[in-house]
Scaffold this motif. Structure first.
Motif, mmCIF file in Angstrom:
data_model
loop_
_atom_site.group_PDB
_atom_site.id
_atom_site.type_symbol
_atom_site.label_atom_id
_atom_site.label_comp_id
_atom_site.label_asym_id
_atom_site.label_seq_id
_atom_site.Cartn_x
_atom_site.Cartn_y
_atom_site.Cartn_z
ATOM 1 N N GLY A 189 0.814 -1.209 0.000
ATOM 2 C CA GLY A 189 0.000 0.000 0.000
ATOM 3 C C GLY A 189 0.848 1.260 0.000
ATOM 4 N N PRO A 190 0.189 2.399 -0.116
ATOM 5 C CA PRO A 190 0.907 3.668 -0.254
ATOM 6 C C PRO A 190 1.483 4.224 1.044
ATOM 7 C CG PRO A 190 -1.451 4.057 -0.271
ATOM 8 C CD PRO A 190 -1.257 2.552 -0.256
ATOM 9 N N GLU A 191 1.070 3.707 2.185
ATOM 10 C CA GLU A 191 1.494 4.292 3.456
ATOM 11 C C GLU A 191 2.869 3.824 3.923
ATOM 12 O OE1 GLU A 191 0.317 6.892 5.025
ATOM 13 O OE2 GLU A 191 -1.067 6.986 3.339
ATOM 14 N N VAL A 192 3.411 2.786 3.306
ATOM 15 C CA VAL A 192 4.743 2.313 3.684
ATOM 16 C C VAL A 192 5.762 2.919 2.718
ATOM 17 C CG1 VAL A 192 6.260 0.311 3.951
ATOM 18 C CG2 VAL A 192 3.842 0.137 4.575
ATOM 19 N N PRO A 193 6.567 3.871 3.186
ATOM 20 C CA PRO A 193 7.589 4.441 2.306
ATOM 21 C C PRO A 193 8.638 3.389 1.942
ATOM 22 C CG PRO A 193 7.222 5.843 4.227
ATOM 23 C CD PRO A 193 6.522 4.544 4.485
ATOM 24 N N LEU A 194 8.939 3.304 0.666
ATOM 25 C CA LEU A 194 9.942 2.363 0.166
ATOM 26 C C LEU A 194 11.238 3.105 -0.144
ATOM 27 C CD1 LEU A 194 7.781 0.316 -2.372
ATOM 28 C CD2 LEU A 194 8.308 -0.262 0.008
ATOM 29 N N ALA A 195 12.333 2.529 0.281
ATOM 30 C CA ALA A 195 13.642 3.119 0.006
ATOM 31 C C ALA A 195 14.439 2.187 -0.889
ATOM 32 C CB ALA A 195 14.406 3.353 1.305
ATOM 33 N N GLY A 196 15.062 2.765 -1.883
ATOM 34 C CA GLY A 196 16.034 2.047 -2.689
ATOM 35 C C GLY A 196 17.423 2.382 -2.179
ATOM 36 N N MET A 197 18.373 1.527 -2.454
ATOM 37 C CA MET A 197 19.739 1.764 -2.005
ATOM 38 C C MET A 197 20.676 1.862 -3.199
ATOM 39 S SD MET A 197 20.285 -0.458 1.370
ATOM 40 C CE MET A 197 18.955 -0.780 2.481
ATOM 41 N N ILE A 198 21.613 2.787 -3.066
ATOM 42 C CA ILE A 198 22.644 2.938 -4.094
ATOM 43 C C ILE A 198 23.994 2.835 -3.404
ATOM 44 C CG2 ILE A 198 23.601 4.377 -5.915
ATOM 45 C CD1 ILE A 198 20.909 5.824 -6.059
ATOM 46 N N TRP A 199 24.646 1.715 -3.608
ATOM 47 C CA TRP A 199 25.992 1.528 -3.080
ATOM 48 C C TRP A 199 26.995 2.101 -4.065
ATOM 49 C CZ3 TRP A 199 22.220 -2.122 -2.270
ATOM 50 C CH2 TRP A 199 22.023 -2.553 -0.960
ATOM 51 N N GLN A 200 28.125 2.509 -3.551
ATOM 52 C CA GLN A 200 29.246 3.001 -4.351
ATOM 53 C C GLN A 200 28.844 4.164 -5.252
ATOM 54 O OE1 GLN A 200 32.299 0.530 -5.516
ATOM 55 N NE2 GLN A 200 31.832 -1.105 -4.080
ATOM 56 N N SER A 201 28.210 5.145 -4.637
ATOM 57 C CA SER A 201 27.858 6.359 -5.362
ATOM 58 C C SER A 201 28.935 7.426 -5.213
ATOM 59 C CB SER A 201 26.524 6.903 -4.855
ATOM 60 O OG SER A 201 26.614 7.205 -3.489
ATOM 61 N N THR A 202 29.817 7.230 -4.251
ATOM 62 C CA THR A 202 30.909 8.175 -4.003
ATOM 63 C C THR A 202 32.195 7.387 -3.762
ATOM 64 O OG1 THR A 202 30.596 8.141 -1.608
ATOM 65 C CG2 THR A 202 29.342 9.785 -2.840
ATOM 66 N N ILE A 203 33.289 8.110 -3.761
ATOM 67 C CA ILE A 203 34.538 7.487 -3.332
ATOM 68 C C ILE A 203 34.345 7.141 -1.862
ATOM 69 C CG2 ILE A 203 36.987 7.861 -2.895
ATOM 70 C CD1 ILE A 203 37.007 9.745 -5.330
ATOM 71 N N SER A 204 34.557 5.886 -1.529
ATOM 72 C CA SER A 204 34.298 5.436 -0.163
ATOM 73 C C SER A 204 35.278 4.327 0.213
ATOM 74 C CB SER A 204 32.855 4.950 -0.034
ATOM 75 O OG SER A 204 32.629 3.843 -0.873
ATOM 76 N N LEU A 205 35.217 3.947 1.462
ATOM 77 C CA LEU A 205 36.123 2.912 1.949
ATOM 78 C C LEU A 205 36.009 1.616 1.156
ATOM 79 C CD1 LEU A 205 35.564 3.538 5.755
ATOM 80 C CD2 LEU A 205 37.625 4.063 4.453
ATOM 81 N N GLU A 206 34.791 1.303 0.706
ATOM 82 C CA GLU A 206 34.567 0.026 0.013
ATOM 83 C C GLU A 206 35.196 -0.042 -1.373
ATOM 84 O OE1 GLU A 206 30.991 0.874 2.580
ATOM 85 O OE2 GLU A 206 32.018 1.991 1.036
ATOM 86 N N ASN A 207 35.428 1.108 -1.992
ATOM 87 C CA ASN A 207 35.883 1.026 -3.383
ATOM 88 C C ASN A 207 37.312 1.531 -3.596
ATOM 89 O OD1 ASN A 207 35.555 3.857 -3.535
ATOM 90 N ND2 ASN A 207 33.473 3.659 -4.306
ATOM 91 N N ILE A 208 38.103 1.494 -2.552
ATOM 92 C CA ILE A 208 39.526 1.830 -2.691
ATOM 93 C C ILE A 208 40.318 0.537 -2.518
ATOM 94 C CG2 ILE A 208 41.474 3.110 -1.740
ATOM 95 C CD1 ILE A 208 39.399 5.215 -0.808
#
Length: 188
Positions: A93-112
């Motif tokens: 239904g419309p009352e539960v806000p849904l969030a999508g995730m975007i990993w590695q959108s910036t230079i970060s610890l995970e991608n060095i």
């Protein structure tokens, strides 16, 4: 207040009836419900397998929302299955806000991968890091559009950019190589 009202009131820096609650990911599905998230291959299998993955994930999400009183649902789906969001919207239904995730959108610890080269480039070849940051953000903006078009109400960027003691590079470099780019996604 509904979950939607509560969350978006807080995001507008206003005061909701209580703080909205959700977690990035519910990691104790087996322990809490004796269930398991669908495995990766189901998400990209036949139409029947995908439907089974959707239904199985939905049953888990229902339990999390009900038992733990989450006000929003960060969605983790296999691959980039944009059909899953409209399915969830229809079912929840419309009352539960849904969030999508975007990993590695910036230079970060995970991608060095090579910390020495990265550190050297910050000072001797900053243009290389700008090219990298631009490519990461271009990907993130494309993904954000796809997530919003699929029905996400908001986006979470779970990139690690700091340790417990502070950011992983100087504030000047954080501004230049992370925050200047990240502001594009925030303003999306």
């Amino acid at each position: 207040m509904t979950s939607r009202e509560r969350l978006f009131t807080a995001l507008k820096c206003q005061v909701p009836d209580r703080p909205p609650h959700f977690e990035l990911e519910f990691q104790i599905v087996e322990e809490a419900f004796d269930l398991r998230y669908p495995e990766g291959e189901l998400w990209v299998g036949s139409a029947k397998e995908k439907r089974q993955a959707y239904e199985r994930a939905l049953s888990i999400y229902h339990r999390i929302l009900e038992d733990y009183k989450w006000d929003a649902l960060p969605v983790i789906s296999g691959s980039h299955d944009y059909d899953f969001y409209p399915f969830l919207r229809k079912e929840l239904g419309p009352e539960v806000p849904l969030a999508g995730m975007i990993w590695q959108s910036t230079i970060s610890l995970e991608n060095i991968d090579d910390w020495m080269a990265f550190s050297t480039d910050l000072f001797e070849h900053p243009g290389k890091q700008h090219v990298r940051a631009r490519a990461l953000m271009d990907y993130a903006l494309e993904r954000a559009k796809e997530l919003v078009d699929a029905g996400c109400d908001f986006i979470i960027v779970p990139d690690d950019i700091a340790y417990n003691e502070g950011p992983f590079m100087s504030p000047k470099h954080m501004d230049e190589f992370v925050f200047d780019y990240l502001s594009e996604l925030v303003g999306f």
